[in-house]
Design a protein around this motif. Structure first.
Motif, PDB file in Angstrom:
ATOM      1  N   GLU A  78      19.405  41.984  35.415  1.00 38.44           N
ATOM      2  CA  GLU A  78      19.500  40.855  34.501  1.00 38.44           C
ATOM      3  C   GLU A  78      19.483  41.270  33.031  1.00 38.44           C
ATOM      4  O   GLU A  78      19.608  40.427  32.139  1.00 38.44           O
ATOM      5  CB  GLU A  78      18.397  39.848  34.810  1.00 38.44           C
ATOM      6  N   MET A  79      19.349  42.567  32.798  1.00 38.58           N
ATOM      7  CA  MET A  79      19.494  43.087  31.433  1.00 38.58           C
ATOM      8  C   MET A  79      20.962  43.338  31.092  1.00 38.58           C
ATOM      9  O   MET A  79      21.310  43.549  29.931  1.00 38.58           O
ATOM     10  CB  MET A  79      18.693  44.386  31.273  1.00 38.58           C
ATOM     11  N   ILE A  80      21.821  43.318  32.093  1.00 32.57           N
ATOM     12  CA  ILE A  80      23.252  43.576  31.886  1.00 32.57           C
ATOM     13  C   ILE A  80      23.900  42.338  31.276  1.00 32.57           C
ATOM     14  O   ILE A  80      23.691  41.214  31.745  1.00 32.57           O
ATOM     15  CB  ILE A  80      23.927  43.941  33.224  1.00 32.57           C
ATOM     16  N   ASP A  81      24.707  42.517  30.236  1.00 32.06           N
ATOM     17  CA  ASP A  81      25.298  41.392  29.502  1.00 32.06           C
ATOM     18  C   ASP A  81      26.161  40.494  30.390  1.00 32.06           C
ATOM     19  O   ASP A  81      26.201  39.278  30.197  1.00 32.06           O
ATOM     20  CB  ASP A  81      26.138  41.907  28.329  1.00 32.06           C
ATOM     21  N   LEU A  82      26.858  41.081  31.337  1.00 34.01           N
ATOM     22  CA  LEU A  82      27.736  40.287  32.202  1.00 34.01           C
ATOM     23  C   LEU A  82      26.963  39.353  33.126  1.00 34.01           C
ATOM     24  O   LEU A  82      27.497  38.342  33.589  1.00 34.01           O
ATOM     25  CB  LEU A  82      28.612  41.210  33.065  1.00 34.01           C
ATOM     26  N   GLN A 120      32.499  31.545  35.391  1.00 29.89           N
ATOM     27  CA  GLN A 120      33.846  31.193  35.834  1.00 29.89           C
ATOM     28  C   GLN A 120      34.890  32.051  35.136  1.00 29.89           C
ATOM     29  O   GLN A 120      34.816  32.308  33.955  1.00 29.89           O
ATOM     30  CB  GLN A 120      34.104  29.712  35.549  1.00 29.89           C
ATOM     31  N   GLY A 121      35.878  32.504  35.896  1.00 28.85           N
ATOM     32  CA  GLY A 121      36.954  33.325  35.338  1.00 28.85           C
ATOM     33  C   GLY A 121      36.602  34.801  35.331  1.00 28.85           C
ATOM     34  O   GLY A 121      37.332  35.633  35.886  1.00 28.85           O
ATOM     35  N   THR A 122      35.474  35.139  34.739  1.00 25.83           N
ATOM     36  CA  THR A 122      35.057  36.542  34.640  1.00 25.83           C
ATOM     37  C   THR A 122      34.688  37.115  36.003  1.00 25.83           C
ATOM     38  O   THR A 122      34.910  38.307  36.261  1.00 25.83           O
ATOM     39  CB  THR A 122      33.851  36.668  33.688  1.00 25.83           C
ATOM     40  N   VAL A 123      34.131  36.276  36.886  1.00 19.93           N
ATOM     41  CA  VAL A 123      33.626  36.771  38.165  1.00 19.93           C
ATOM     42  C   VAL A 123      34.718  37.424  39.005  1.00 19.93           C
ATOM     43  O   VAL A 123      34.484  38.425  39.689  1.00 19.93           O
ATOM     44  CB  VAL A 123      32.925  35.632  38.952  1.00 19.93           C
ATOM     45  N   ASP A 124      35.927  36.894  38.933  1.00 16.83           N
ATOM     46  CA  ASP A 124      37.028  37.455  39.722  1.00 16.83           C
ATOM     47  C   ASP A 124      37.363  38.871  39.259  1.00 16.83           C
ATOM     48  O   ASP A 124      37.577  39.776  40.074  1.00 16.83           O
ATOM     49  CB  ASP A 124      38.256  36.550  39.607  1.00 16.83           C
ATOM     50  N   LYS A 125      37.355  39.085  37.960  1.00 14.85           N
ATOM     51  CA  LYS A 125      37.659  40.417  37.413  1.00 14.85           C
ATOM     52  C   LYS A 125      36.548  41.409  37.742  1.00 14.85           C
ATOM     53  O   LYS A 125      36.818  42.574  38.070  1.00 14.85           O
ATOM     54  CB  LYS A 125      37.858  40.327  35.899  1.00 14.85           C
ATOM     55  N   VAL A 126      35.299  40.945  37.651  1.00 19.43           N
ATOM     56  CA  VAL A 126      34.174  41.819  37.985  1.00 19.43           C
ATOM     57  C   VAL A 126      34.229  42.209  39.453  1.00 19.43           C
ATOM     58  O   VAL A 126      34.002  43.376  39.814  1.00 19.43           O
ATOM     59  CB  VAL A 126      32.831  41.120  37.661  1.00 19.43           C
ATOM     60  N   TYR A 127      34.541  41.243  40.308  1.00 19.61           N
ATOM     61  CA  TYR A 127      34.607  41.518  41.742  1.00 19.61           C
ATOM     62  C   TYR A 127      35.674  42.567  42.065  1.00 19.61           C
ATOM     63  O   TYR A 127      35.433  43.502  42.839  1.00 19.61           O
ATOM     64  CB  TYR A 127      34.908  40.221  42.495  1.00 19.61           C
ATOM     65  N   LYS A 128      36.835  42.422  41.457  1.00 20.90           N
ATOM     66  CA  LYS A 128      37.919  43.385  41.716  1.00 20.90           C
ATOM     67  C   LYS A 128      37.522  44.789  41.255  1.00 20.90           C
ATOM     68  O   LYS A 128      37.858  45.787  41.911  1.00 20.90           O
ATOM     69  CB  LYS A 128      39.200  42.926  41.009  1.00 20.90           C
ATOM     70  N   GLU A 129      36.804  44.882  40.145  1.00 26.16           N
ATOM     71  CA  GLU A 129      36.357  46.185  39.652  1.00 26.16           C
ATOM     72  C   GLU A 129      35.300  46.779  40.587  1.00 26.16           C
ATOM     73  O   GLU A 129      35.280  47.991  40.825  1.00 26.16           O
ATOM     74  CB  GLU A 129      35.800  46.040  38.232  1.00 26.16           C
ATOM     75  N   HIS A 151      33.139  36.570  46.410  1.00 24.50           N
ATOM     76  CA  HIS A 151      32.706  35.801  45.241  1.00 24.50           C
ATOM     77  C   HIS A 151      33.167  34.358  45.386  1.00 24.50           C
ATOM     78  O   HIS A 151      34.074  34.041  46.167  1.00 24.50           O
ATOM     79  CB  HIS A 151      33.264  36.413  43.952  1.00 24.50           C
ATOM     80  N   CYS A 152      32.500  33.460  44.632  1.00 26.97           N
ATOM     81  CA  CYS A 152      32.930  32.066  44.569  1.00 26.97           C
ATOM     82  C   CYS A 152      33.372  31.801  43.134  1.00 26.97           C
ATOM     83  O   CYS A 152      33.809  32.720  42.443  1.00 26.97           O
ATOM     84  CB  CYS A 152      31.808  31.126  45.013  1.00 26.97           C
ATOM     85  N   VAL A 153      33.270  30.578  42.668  1.00 28.65           N
ATOM     86  CA  VAL A 153      33.775  30.235  41.343  1.00 28.65           C
ATOM     87  C   VAL A 153      32.992  30.913  40.232  1.00 28.65           C
ATOM     88  O   VAL A 153      33.558  31.337  39.221  1.00 28.65           O
ATOM     89  CB  VAL A 153      33.744  28.703  41.137  1.00 28.65           C
ATOM     90  N   THR A 154      31.670  31.068  40.420  1.00 27.12           N
ATOM     91  CA  THR A 154      30.843  31.619  39.341  1.00 27.12           C
ATOM     92  C   THR A 154      30.015  32.827  39.738  1.00 27.12           C
ATOM     93  O   THR A 154      29.460  33.495  38.872  1.00 27.12           O
ATOM     94  CB  THR A 154      29.865  30.541  38.811  1.00 27.12           C
ATOM     95  N   ARG A 155      29.902  33.116  41.057  1.00 24.26           N
ATOM     96  CA  ARG A 155      28.918  34.110  41.502  1.00 24.26           C
ATOM     97  C   ARG A 155      29.519  35.196  42.393  1.00 24.26           C
ATOM     98  O   ARG A 155      30.419  34.934  43.187  1.00 24.26           O
ATOM     99  CB  ARG A 155      27.805  33.410  42.288  1.00 24.26           C
ATOM    100  N   LEU A 156      28.985  36.404  42.259  1.00 28.29           N
ATOM    101  CA  LEU A 156      29.225  37.461  43.232  1.00 28.29           C
ATOM    102  C   LEU A 156      28.293  37.224  44.408  1.00 28.29           C
ATOM    103  O   LEU A 156      27.120  36.897  44.216  1.00 28.29           O
ATOM    104  CB  LEU A 156      28.939  38.837  42.620  1.00 28.29           C
ATOM    105  N   ARG A 157      28.794  37.390  45.632  1.00 33.61           N
ATOM    106  CA  ARG A 157      27.975  37.169  46.824  1.00 33.61           C
ATOM    107  C   ARG A 157      27.947  38.467  47.637  1.00 33.61           C
ATOM    108  O   ARG A 157      28.991  38.945  48.073  1.00 33.61           O
ATOM    109  CB  ARG A 157      28.556  36.032  47.674  1.00 33.61           C
ATOM    110  N   PHE A 158      26.745  39.015  47.842  1.00 32.69           N
ATOM    111  CA  PHE A 158      26.592  40.274  48.561  1.00 32.69           C
ATOM    112  C   PHE A 158      25.788  40.083  49.836  1.00 32.69           C
ATOM    113  O   PHE A 158      24.783  39.370  49.848  1.00 32.69           O
ATOM    114  CB  PHE A 158      25.860  41.312  47.696  1.00 32.69           C
ATOM    115  N   ALA A 159      26.243  40.721  50.902  1.00 28.27           N
ATOM    116  CA  ALA A 159      25.400  40.939  52.077  1.00 28.27           C
ATOM    117  C   ALA A 159      24.903  42.371  51.934  1.00 28.27           C
ATOM    118  O   ALA A 159      25.695  43.322  52.020  1.00 28.27           O
ATOM    119  CB  ALA A 159      26.203  40.761  53.356  1.00 28.27           C
TER     120      ALA A 159
END
Length: 468
Positions: A47-51, A68-77, A26-34
């Motif tokens: 895109e229907m998901i609230d997060l 920003q901020g939330t992305v780190d927590k989502v990534y860890k989960e 992830h970066c500052v605002t986005r999850l990055r997937f290969a």
């Protein structure tokens, strides 16, 4: 703030499940997937998901805008739920390269080289903007600058100018570090290579055209010009590639006990001779030809050039091809002292923000209204991805409205020959990086991208039903 684990599970399901994730970061605002297969992504469900604030695919990566901020927590989960190991951005880049064609690989290579040095360039642009305010005539006083009226500020402005110019004076050093690192060599050798190309013993490239006599080396009957490559991009790029390949070749063949004594000296010597004899002169000429061609187009047909580049910049961002123009901007700055391309980038950012802001008034869904507002603010400060991918591309007429406004503004400021001495922060603060004598024209361009996209988006939006 705790994260809703069900929403994270829904994100995983929407991108095709954990089996579809080759690597994630992830970066500052986005999850990055290969991803193994991007066709498996259910974008509507995602895109229907609230997060989720938006999603898009670029450079072989599938990116999900979280915030920003939330992305780190989502990534860890996500890591916890899928068992996918935490990966660096480089790991994801390598995993995603298999999805790229040759052109995309070339564009990605340029992006990988220039993005790491962008903070230094943007910082230089902001500091140059401060220097412009202090030294520009006619900003606060008729025919005089602030430092002329208050001479005690002159040395303060001089120090700011020195700090700001450092990134451009030693630009080959920055590019050498990043390019050699990208090509698999030792970054330290890349720095030495870049600084070698702007050594003070060489004739400064900016004085080359006016020099009465160009000094030369005589290498066994071959005259080699002692010319530096200040502000040049192509010489150090190609030299960095050669240096990295020579170093890799030597490290594979020289025993570990002798590598410290042999690898770096041989690599630098060979690359240095090749750079001054062949790479430098050839790429210097090519760079000047490119500069002349770009400048020529905008001199012959500035309105058409501005209309095309101003309109195409946002679509180029979607493909990732906009990174290639960073090299052109730097080449223009080094060769002519300013770039007429970057001001259009700043206006394109504002146009996307304005279209997103208009959508806030059109949409009824509270989540989308909030996303439209926050993404508009982000775009006005130079970060357009949330506005483009989260809002405007979802409602294509908003994106098209922004492109039209950006094209018209680009045509106008190109006709007025608006230039920037450096690359700065895009969006509303962009005027700081524009030459003060061009401020009035640039502000008119800002007016165009604040009015046209808003009006067009509102008109086209009113013609549609059930936007949400």
């Amino acid at each position: 703030m705790s994260i809703d684990k069900k929403q994270v599970s829904a994100i995983i399901d929407a991108i095709g499940g954990k089996e579809n994730i080759a690597a994630a970061t992830h970066c500052v605002t986005r999850l990055r997937f290969a991803l193994v297969d991007e066709e498996s992504v259910n974008k509507e469900a995602l895109e229907m998901i609230d997060l989720v604030k938006g999603s898009f695919s670029t450079n072989g990566q599938f990116q999900v805008v979280i915030g920003q901020g939330t992305v780190d927590k989502v990534y860890k989960e996500i890591v916890q739920q899928t068992g996918v190991g935490e990966a660096s951005k480089d790991d994801v880049k390598k995993a995603s390269e298999k999805n790229l064609n040759p052109l995309q690989r070339a564009i990605k290579t340029l992006a990988d080289i220039f993005i790491p040095i962008l903070p230094a360039i943007v910082t230089a642009g902001l500091l140059m903007g401060i220097n412009n305010i202090l030294t520009g005539s006619g900003i606060f006083y008729d025919e005089q600058s602030l430092v002329q009226v208050y001479p005690q500020w002159a040395d303060f402005a001089s120090i700011i100018n020195l700090i700001a110019n450092t990134s451009f004076v030693f630009l080959p050093g920055l590019i050498g570090w990043s390019a050699v690192n990208r090509f698999g060599g030792s970054p330290l050798l890349g720095i030495v290579l870049g600084l070698m190309l702007v050594h003070p013993d060489l004739l400064n490239a900016w004085g080359y055209g006016a020099a009465e006599e160009v000094p030369t080396w005589n290498l066994f009957g071959l005259d080699v010009q002692k010319v530096g490559y200040q502000g040049q991009v192509l010489p150090v790029l190609l030299a960095s590639f050669v240096l990295a390949k020579i170093e890799i070749f030597l490290r594979k063949r020289i025993p570990d006990a002798f590598q410290l004594l042999l690898v770096a000296p041989i690599t630098l010597l060979v690359t240095g001779f090749v750079s001054f004899i062949a790479i430098g002169p050839i790429t210097f000429a090519i760079g000047n030809m490119i500069t002349a061609a770009v400048v020529g187009i905008f001199e012959v047909a500035p309105i058409l050039g501005g209309l095309i580049y101003g309109g195409l910049y946002a679509p180029l961002v979607i493909t990732g091809m906009h990174h290639t123009f960073l090299a052109v901007d730097l080449q223009l700055i080094g060769s002519t002292g300013g770039t007429f391309l970057w001001p259009m980038v700043a206006l394109s950012n504002i146009a996307q923000g304005t279209a997103a802001l208009a959508m806030m008034f059109l949409l009824k869904d509270e989540k989308l209204k909030s996303l439209s507002f926050t993404s508009a603010v982000s775009a006005y400060l130079g970060i357009t991805e949330p506005a483009m991918f989260g809002v405007n591309l979802r409602y294509r007429f908003a994106f098209i409205s922004a492109v039209i406004g950006s094209a018209l503004a680009g045509a106008f400021i190109s006709m007025q020959a608006v230039k920037a001495p450096s690359i700065g922060v895009g969006g509303l603060p962009g005027f700081l990086s524009i030459f003060p004598e061009n401020w009035v024209s640039f502000f008119i361009g800002m007016g165009i991208v604040l009015i046209v996209p808003f009006v067009l988006t509102m008109i086209l939006g009113k013609m549609r039903k059930n936007l949400n």
